[in-house]
Scaffold this motif. Structure first.
Motif, PDB file in Angstrom:
ATOM      1  N   HIS A   1      -0.411   6.567 -10.529  1.00 26.55           N
ATOM      2  CA  HIS A   1      -1.784   7.055 -10.469  1.00 26.55           C
ATOM      3  C   HIS A   1      -2.016   7.524  -9.040  1.00 26.55           C
ATOM      4  O   HIS A   1      -2.452   6.747  -8.184  1.00 26.55           O
ATOM      5  CB  HIS A   1      -2.767   5.928 -10.821  1.00 26.55           C
ATOM      6  CG  HIS A   1      -2.709   5.498 -12.257  1.00 26.55           C
ATOM      7  ND1 HIS A   1      -3.819   5.447 -13.051  1.00 26.55           N
ATOM      8  CD2 HIS A   1      -1.680   5.118 -13.035  1.00 26.55           C
ATOM      9  CE1 HIS A   1      -3.483   5.024 -14.271  1.00 26.55           C
ATOM     10  NE2 HIS A   1      -2.184   4.819 -14.265  1.00 26.55           N
ATOM     11  N   GLU A   2      -1.721   8.782  -8.788  1.00 31.59           N
ATOM     12  CA  GLU A   2      -1.752   9.262  -7.406  1.00 31.59           C
ATOM     13  C   GLU A   2      -3.112   9.071  -6.748  1.00 31.59           C
ATOM     14  O   GLU A   2      -3.190   8.580  -5.617  1.00 31.59           O
ATOM     15  CB  GLU A   2      -1.332  10.733  -7.363  1.00 31.59           C
ATOM     16  CG  GLU A   2      -1.248  11.284  -5.948  1.00 31.59           C
ATOM     17  CD  GLU A   2      -0.926  12.761  -5.952  1.00 31.59           C
ATOM     18  OE1 GLU A   2       0.202  13.116  -5.631  1.00 31.59           O
ATOM     19  OE2 GLU A   2      -1.829  13.561  -6.268  1.00 31.59           O
ATOM     20  N   PRO A   3      -4.248   9.426  -7.399  1.00 33.50           N
ATOM     21  CA  PRO A   3      -5.528   9.242  -6.711  1.00 33.50           C
ATOM     22  C   PRO A   3      -5.900   7.772  -6.509  1.00 33.50           C
ATOM     23  O   PRO A   3      -6.779   7.466  -5.702  1.00 33.50           O
ATOM     24  CB  PRO A   3      -6.534   9.925  -7.652  1.00 33.50           C
ATOM     25  CG  PRO A   3      -5.719  10.804  -8.531  1.00 33.50           C
ATOM     26  CD  PRO A   3      -4.407  10.109  -8.676  1.00 33.50           C
ATOM     27  N   GLU A   4      -5.243   6.873  -7.242  1.00 31.67           N
ATOM     28  CA  GLU A   4      -5.527   5.439  -7.105  1.00 31.67           C
ATOM     29  C   GLU A   4      -4.517   4.740  -6.203  1.00 31.67           C
ATOM     30  O   GLU A   4      -4.593   3.524  -5.995  1.00 31.67           O
ATOM     31  CB  GLU A   4      -5.543   4.776  -8.488  1.00 31.67           C
ATOM     32  CG  GLU A   4      -6.605   5.319  -9.431  1.00 31.67           C
ATOM     33  CD  GLU A   4      -8.020   4.989  -8.976  1.00 31.67           C
ATOM     34  OE1 GLU A   4      -8.175   4.016  -8.219  1.00 31.67           O
ATOM     35  OE2 GLU A   4      -8.955   5.699  -9.373  1.00 31.67           O
ATOM     36  N   PHE A   5      -3.515   5.455  -5.717  1.00 34.79           N
ATOM     37  CA  PHE A   5      -2.546   4.947  -4.747  1.00 34.79           C
ATOM     38  C   PHE A   5      -1.712   3.783  -5.300  1.00 34.79           C
ATOM     39  O   PHE A   5      -1.322   2.887  -4.544  1.00 34.79           O
ATOM     40  CB  PHE A   5      -3.253   4.499  -3.455  1.00 34.79           C
ATOM     41  CG  PHE A   5      -4.226   5.512  -2.919  1.00 34.79           C
ATOM     42  CD1 PHE A   5      -3.772   6.708  -2.380  1.00 34.79           C
ATOM     43  CD2 PHE A   5      -5.585   5.275  -2.955  1.00 34.79           C
ATOM     44  CE1 PHE A   5      -4.671   7.650  -1.889  1.00 34.79           C
ATOM     45  CE2 PHE A   5      -6.490   6.218  -2.472  1.00 34.79           C
ATOM     46  CZ  PHE A   5      -6.038   7.402  -1.938  1.00 34.79           C
ATOM     47  N   SER A   6      -1.402   3.793  -6.571  1.00 33.32           N
ATOM     48  CA  SER A   6      -0.706   2.636  -7.141  1.00 33.32           C
ATOM     49  C   SER A   6       0.160   3.043  -8.325  1.00 33.32           C
ATOM     50  O   SER A   6       0.060   4.154  -8.845  1.00 33.32           O
ATOM     51  CB  SER A   6      -1.723   1.573  -7.589  1.00 33.32           C
ATOM     52  OG  SER A   6      -2.631   2.104  -8.533  1.00 33.32           O
TER      53      SER A   6
ATOM     54  N   HIS B   1       0.836  -1.192   0.000  1.00 30.98           N
ATOM     55  CA  HIS B   1       0.000   0.000   0.000  1.00 30.98           C
ATOM     56  C   HIS B   1       0.876   1.248   0.000  1.00 30.98           C
ATOM     57  O   HIS B   1       1.914   1.285   0.660  1.00 30.98           O
ATOM     58  CB  HIS B   1      -0.915   0.024   1.232  1.00 30.98           C
ATOM     59  CG  HIS B   1      -1.950  -1.045   1.234  1.00 30.98           C
ATOM     60  ND1 HIS B   1      -1.692  -2.333   1.630  1.00 30.98           N
ATOM     61  CD2 HIS B   1      -3.258  -1.005   0.860  1.00 30.98           C
ATOM     62  CE1 HIS B   1      -2.797  -3.056   1.517  1.00 30.98           C
ATOM     63  NE2 HIS B   1      -3.754  -2.275   1.062  1.00 30.98           N
ATOM     64  N   PHE B   2       0.418   2.274  -0.732  1.00 32.89           N
ATOM     65  CA  PHE B   2       1.107   3.555  -0.783  1.00 32.89           C
ATOM     66  C   PHE B   2       0.101   4.662  -0.504  1.00 32.89           C
ATOM     67  O   PHE B   2      -0.983   4.686  -1.082  1.00 32.89           O
ATOM     68  CB  PHE B   2       1.757   3.802  -2.146  1.00 32.89           C
ATOM     69  CG  PHE B   2       2.564   2.638  -2.656  1.00 32.89           C
ATOM     70  CD1 PHE B   2       3.519   2.028  -1.866  1.00 32.89           C
ATOM     71  CD2 PHE B   2       2.354   2.156  -3.940  1.00 32.89           C
ATOM     72  CE1 PHE B   2       4.250   0.962  -2.337  1.00 32.89           C
ATOM     73  CE2 PHE B   2       3.088   1.087  -4.426  1.00 32.89           C
ATOM     74  CZ  PHE B   2       4.035   0.482  -3.622  1.00 32.89           C
ATOM     75  N   ASP B   3       0.483   5.591   0.356  1.00 32.27           N
ATOM     76  CA  ASP B   3      -0.374   6.708   0.734  1.00 32.27           C
ATOM     77  C   ASP B   3       0.092   7.949  -0.011  1.00 32.27           C
ATOM     78  O   ASP B   3       0.958   8.683   0.444  1.00 32.27           O
ATOM     79  CB  ASP B   3      -0.298   6.900   2.250  1.00 32.27           C
ATOM     80  CG  ASP B   3      -1.298   7.916   2.763  1.00 32.27           C
ATOM     81  OD1 ASP B   3      -2.102   8.409   1.962  1.00 32.27           O
ATOM     82  OD2 ASP B   3      -1.266   8.204   3.971  1.00 32.27           O
ATOM     83  N   ARG B   4      -0.475   8.165  -1.180  1.00 25.83           N
ATOM     84  CA  ARG B   4      -0.099   9.232  -2.111  1.00 25.83           C
ATOM     85  C   ARG B   4       1.299   9.010  -2.695  1.00 25.83           C
ATOM     86  O   ARG B   4       2.238   9.771  -2.431  1.00 25.83           O
ATOM     87  CB  ARG B   4      -0.182  10.608  -1.478  1.00 25.83           C
ATOM     88  CG  ARG B   4      -0.272  11.706  -2.539  1.00 25.83           C
ATOM     89  CD  ARG B   4      -0.290  13.092  -1.925  1.00 25.83           C
ATOM     90  NE  ARG B   4      -0.411  14.101  -2.981  1.00 25.83           N
ATOM     91  CZ  ARG B   4      -0.153  15.395  -2.823  1.00 25.83           C
ATOM     92  NH1 ARG B   4       0.228  15.850  -1.647  1.00 25.83           N
ATOM     93  NH2 ARG B   4      -0.278  16.234  -3.820  1.00 25.83           N
ATOM     94  N   PRO B   5       1.468   7.993  -3.516  1.00 21.11           N
ATOM     95  CA  PRO B   5       2.747   7.820  -4.227  1.00 21.11           C
ATOM     96  C   PRO B   5       2.997   9.015  -5.133  1.00 21.11           C
ATOM     97  O   PRO B   5       2.077   9.540  -5.752  1.00 21.11           O
ATOM     98  CB  PRO B   5       2.521   6.537  -5.026  1.00 21.11           C
ATOM     99  CG  PRO B   5       1.044   6.442  -5.203  1.00 21.11           C
ATOM    100  CD  PRO B   5       0.452   7.028  -3.947  1.00 21.11           C
TER     101      PRO B   5
END
Length: 348
Positions: free
Chosen positions: A299-304, A29-33
């Protein structure tokens, strides 16, 4: 009630939440990549901005290691903490450099701390416009110019790119591209520059965000910049750009994360042209490429991180969990804000 009364004392009774642990830590999981980098061995490095972590994956997306404390943002001396990091790059020697708040931090290829600029004694958290400080830097890149290895840091709020000689054991300031503290739209100025990239010929490309353009800067007894792509006005046409956050390259090709237009553009370098590579991407913030032009995009809003084949068709997720920034549980709190007690004594 009763605060400030003489003789009043307090006794700690309980803690709700887990100290310095806002959510569960994992590598899925990434919180705002925010930003990507690829090294010579096709390893992929990721900056997780809100998670304040840096990750390393191999070219197949297999997790290797991470640095940082998940979801914790620090202004204090430490080799494994960050404060909303913004970009990452790898120099010719395989060292990893992280743009973190108002400093850059160097690690070796295994993730071991090497140095910070400014160092702790020079107050790296302080925003300033001298040549020993930054103010909200947004990008980092490396290149060999006239047989010397240089590091380029886009100093966004100072509207400049700072150039450092990294051929020695410590950073040595070399020059400034742009005009410190003066945003502008001609070829001598930038306006909130973000990510930077250097091609194999030593040309520097700058995502000049508020000017809606990519500047190409070449060195010949000094740096001279011209517009590579964009018109200088925000738009979604074939020759226009919106808010550009990230750029990345492979030999002969520059990719542009045209963030507010939700698309990737692909350009031939050093002179163009540029065209759409992939569209309908939710606010991409960075782009890079690995193995046979397989393109990675955040894809910042998709966290991936998603990836695309050479023709621009989407493939499976490379890393992260789409739509989910982190895992939590009933013990942890993330930025708790305000409390209330019910009539029955329940705590909210």
């Amino acid at each position: 009630v009763g605060l400030g009364k003489p003789g009043l004392s307090f006794r700690h009774m309980n803690t709700i939440g887990v100290s310095e642990s806002p959510y569960n830590a994992d590598n899925k999981h990434f919180d705002r990549p925010r930003a990507l980098a690829v090294d010579a061995n096709q390893n992929v490095y990721l900056v997780d901005q809100n998670g304040s972590r840096v990750f390393k994956f191999n070219k197949n997306g297999v997790y290797q290691w991470n640095i940082g404390i998940p979801g914790m943002h620090y202004h204090e001396e430490g080799v494994d903490v960050f404060n909303f990091p913004r970009d990452i790059g790898v120099d010719a020697g395989g060292n990893i450099w992280v743009v973190d708040h108002s400093r850059v931090v160097q690690y070796d290829s295994s993730g071991a701390y090497q140095q910070s600029f400014p160092d702790w004694g020079d107050e790296p958290w302080r925003c300033d416009n001298d040549n020993g400080h930054f103010c909200n830097p947004g990008g980092i890149a490396f290149g060999n110019i006239a047989a010397t290895d240089y590091m380029f840091v886009s100093d966004s709020d100072n509207h400049r790119v700072q150039v450092f000689d990294i051929s020695g054991p410590t950073l040595a300031y070399s020059t400034t591209i742009g005009v410190t503290g003066q945003p502008g739209s001609d070829d001598a100025h930038f306006d909130e520059p973000r990510q930077v990239e250097v091609d194999g010929s030593g040309n520097l490309y700058v995502a000049d965000r508020q000017n809606a353009r990519i500047q190409k800067c070449a060195y010949s007894a000094g740096w001279t910049c011209v517009t590579f792509h964009g018109t200088g006005s925000f738009g979604s046409g074939a020759n226009e750009l919106g808010h550009v956050e990230g750029i990345g390259s492979i030999p002969g090709t520059l990719y542009i994360a045209d963030s507010s237009n939700n698309r990737l553009k692909k350009c031939s370098i050093p002179s163009g042209p540029c065209g759409d590579f992939a569209t309908n991407i939710p606010f991409p913030t960075d782009v890079d490429a690995i193995i046979s032009e397989i393109v990675l995009v955040i894809h910042e809003p998709e966290f991936s991180i998603w990836h695309y084949n050479a023709s621009g068709s989407p493939m499976a997720d490379f890393a992260g969990t789409t739509g989910e920034p982190y895992k939590t549980d009933n013990q942890r709190l993330n930025r708790p804000w305000g409390v209330a007690v019910g009539l029955d004594g329940s705590l909210y």
